[in-house]
Design an enzyme around this catalytic site. Sequence first.
Site, mmCIF file in Angstrom:
data_model
loop_
_atom_site.group_PDB
_atom_site.id
_atom_site.type_symbol
_atom_site.label_atom_id
_atom_site.label_comp_id
_atom_site.label_asym_id
_atom_site.label_seq_id
_atom_site.Cartn_x
_atom_site.Cartn_y
_atom_site.Cartn_z
ATOM 1 N N ASN A 91 0.815 -1.227 0.000
ATOM 2 C CA ASN A 91 0.000 0.000 0.000
ATOM 3 C C ASN A 91 0.845 1.273 0.000
ATOM 4 O OD1 ASN A 91 -2.503 1.700 0.823
ATOM 5 N ND2 ASN A 91 -1.049 2.051 2.487
ATOM 6 N N SER A 143 -3.761 2.293 -9.087
ATOM 7 C CA SER A 143 -4.598 3.499 -9.177
ATOM 8 C C SER A 143 -5.225 3.525 -10.565
ATOM 9 C CB SER A 143 -3.742 4.750 -8.985
ATOM 10 O OG SER A 143 -4.459 5.899 -9.382
ATOM 11 N N TYR A 156 4.137 9.144 -11.093
ATOM 12 C CA TYR A 156 3.184 8.357 -10.282
ATOM 13 C C TYR A 156 2.428 7.348 -11.142
ATOM 14 C CZ TYR A 156 -0.779 7.591 -7.052
ATOM 15 O OH TYR A 156 -1.737 7.039 -6.232
ATOM 16 N N LYS A 160 2.116 3.162 -11.058
ATOM 17 C CA LYS A 160 0.845 2.453 -10.859
ATOM 18 C C LYS A 160 0.545 1.523 -12.031
ATOM 19 C CE LYS A 160 0.138 4.136 -6.820
ATOM 20 N NZ LYS A 160 0.244 3.241 -5.649
ATOM 21 N N ILE A 189 -9.972 9.051 -3.605
ATOM 22 C CA ILE A 189 -10.304 8.621 -2.246
ATOM 23 C C ILE A 189 -9.889 9.727 -1.268
ATOM 24 C CG2 ILE A 189 -10.034 6.768 -0.533
ATOM 25 C CD1 ILE A 189 -11.061 5.781 -3.308
HETATM 26 P P1 NAP Z 1 -1.476 8.629 2.419
HETATM 27 O O1 NAP Z 1 -2.647 9.121 3.169
HETATM 28 O O2 NAP Z 1 -0.432 9.597 1.995
HETATM 29 O O3 NAP Z 1 -0.825 7.419 3.213
HETATM 30 C C1 NAP Z 1 0.295 6.746 2.696
HETATM 31 C C2 NAP Z 1 1.072 6.130 3.817
HETATM 32 O O4 NAP Z 1 2.195 5.443 3.257
HETATM 33 C C3 NAP Z 1 1.619 7.177 4.784
HETATM 34 O O5 NAP Z 1 1.455 6.708 6.108
HETATM 35 C C4 NAP Z 1 3.089 7.273 4.384
HETATM 36 O O6 NAP Z 1 3.955 7.634 5.455
HETATM 37 C C5 NAP Z 1 3.365 5.842 3.957
HETATM 38 N N1 NAP Z 1 4.509 5.727 3.068
HETATM 39 C C6 NAP Z 1 4.728 6.384 1.907
HETATM 40 N N2 NAP Z 1 5.865 5.992 1.355
HETATM 41 C C7 NAP Z 1 6.412 5.068 2.190
HETATM 42 C C8 NAP Z 1 7.601 4.304 2.172
HETATM 43 N N3 NAP Z 1 8.490 4.401 1.189
HETATM 44 N N4 NAP Z 1 7.830 3.456 3.190
HETATM 45 C C9 NAP Z 1 6.948 3.339 4.198
HETATM 46 N N5 NAP Z 1 5.810 4.040 4.284
HETATM 47 C C10 NAP Z 1 5.540 4.897 3.279
HETATM 48 O O7 NAP Z 1 -1.977 7.942 1.059
HETATM 49 P P2 NAP Z 1 -3.292 7.096 0.726
HETATM 50 O O8 NAP Z 1 -4.207 7.990 -0.023
HETATM 51 O O9 NAP Z 1 -3.769 6.358 1.920
HETATM 52 O O10 NAP Z 1 -2.661 6.083 -0.339
HETATM 53 C C11 NAP Z 1 -2.394 4.727 -0.046
HETATM 54 C C12 NAP Z 1 -2.117 4.011 -1.369
HETATM 55 O O11 NAP Z 1 -3.255 4.167 -2.217
HETATM 56 C C13 NAP Z 1 -0.935 4.614 -2.129
HETATM 57 O O12 NAP Z 1 -0.237 3.594 -2.790
HETATM 58 C C14 NAP Z 1 -1.616 5.509 -3.157
HETATM 59 O O13 NAP Z 1 -0.826 5.707 -4.291
HETATM 60 C C15 NAP Z 1 -2.854 4.690 -3.464
HETATM 61 N N6 NAP Z 1 -3.946 5.461 -4.060
HETATM 62 C C16 NAP Z 1 -4.551 6.498 -3.364
HETATM 63 C C17 NAP Z 1 -5.575 7.202 -3.976
HETATM 64 C C18 NAP Z 1 -6.285 8.328 -3.280
HETATM 65 O O14 NAP Z 1 -7.139 8.979 -3.925
HETATM 66 N N7 NAP Z 1 -6.015 8.603 -2.018
HETATM 67 C C19 NAP Z 1 -5.980 6.878 -5.265
HETATM 68 C C20 NAP Z 1 -5.345 5.845 -5.930
HETATM 69 C C21 NAP Z 1 -4.336 5.140 -5.315
HETATM 70 P P3 NAP Z 1 4.101 9.181 5.929
HETATM 71 O O15 NAP Z 1 2.837 9.496 6.644
HETATM 72 O O16 NAP Z 1 5.283 9.149 6.821
HETATM 73 O O17 NAP Z 1 4.302 9.975 4.679
#
Ligand code: NAP
Length: 248
Positions: A91, A143, A156, A160, A189
């Site tokens: 994730n 994504s 990005y 993905k 999201i």
């Molecule tokens: P988020 O709120 O930014 O949470 C991501 C988490 O991953 C954070 O806790 C971050 O740590 C941690 N992280 C990032 N890089 C890391 C690394 N190299 N090693 C360890 N931890 C790491 O993002 P999210 O929206 O929940 O996204 C989760 C996943 O869903 C991601 O892969 C994202 O690309 C994907 N996604 C999200 C959306 C959306 O709309 N939100 C849409 C499509 C896909 P820190 O807090 O320390 O930064």
Amino acid sequence: MKLLENKIALITGASRGIGRATALMFAENGADVIFTDFREDENSQSLVEEIKAKGVRCTFFAADASNHERTLEIAKAVEAEYGRLDILINNAGITRDNLLMRMSEADWDLVMNCNLKSVFNYCKAFTPMMLKKRSGSIINISSIVGINGNAGQCNYSSTKAGIIGFTRSLAKEIGSRSVRVNAVAPGFIETPMTKQLGEAALNEWLKAIPMRRPGQADDIARTCVYLACDLSTYITGQVLRCDGGLSL
Ligand code: NAP
């Protein structure tokens, strides 16, 4: 019986957002939860407490998911403490958005390593445990921009899209050992990642979402529960869009 009773799951980057919601939903459904994030902070500490309060085991590792050596250390520690892993959710992910004209090499490399190399790291370190017991479910968070592309996200969206190719290839490699590998492609999201885009961006996205609401982290968590549990025993190599119809 709960959907994930007696299962052991590992989720990367789970201190907040989609990973956190998934960790909590997995614990509610009976799974022991191991999770990682960059650093130990109040988010990771409170998540450990919340998961344990649901009556399951929980272990947190501070780790950069792009660090290969650290991943191997975690795999050793998990094998020693838990003896196996049933579910892996890749994730962890970041954005460093910019038009290609302005994108730096550093931001290209950072996003590649955090989002794509991390998937290689964790799959490589944890598939041997799954192959040994001839079962397991790997879920990689992609994504819809990995399918459709998005201006300002060449780095990005490449990661993905790469995750989708990786998922399908690994599914073909290890399907004969009953280890399933699938990807989830979320749309827009509401998480800390998208909050930084602001109200105007949200309203623009909403116009394009047939369900007329942004996704919530729990929407993705439920999709992960489905792909992890025995309701999806014959599904592998698939990309499940969870986007309220955004990519239609
Ligand atoms: P988020 O709120 O930014 O949470 C991501 C988490 O991953 C954070 O806790 C971050 O740590 C941690 N992280 C990032 N890089 C890391 C690394 N190299 N090693 C360890 N931890 C790491 O993002 P999210 O929206 O929940 O996204 C989760 C996943 O869903 C991601 O892969 C994202 O690309 C994907 N996604 C999200 C959306 C959306 O709309 N939100 C849409 C499509 C896909 P820190 O807090 O320390 O930064």
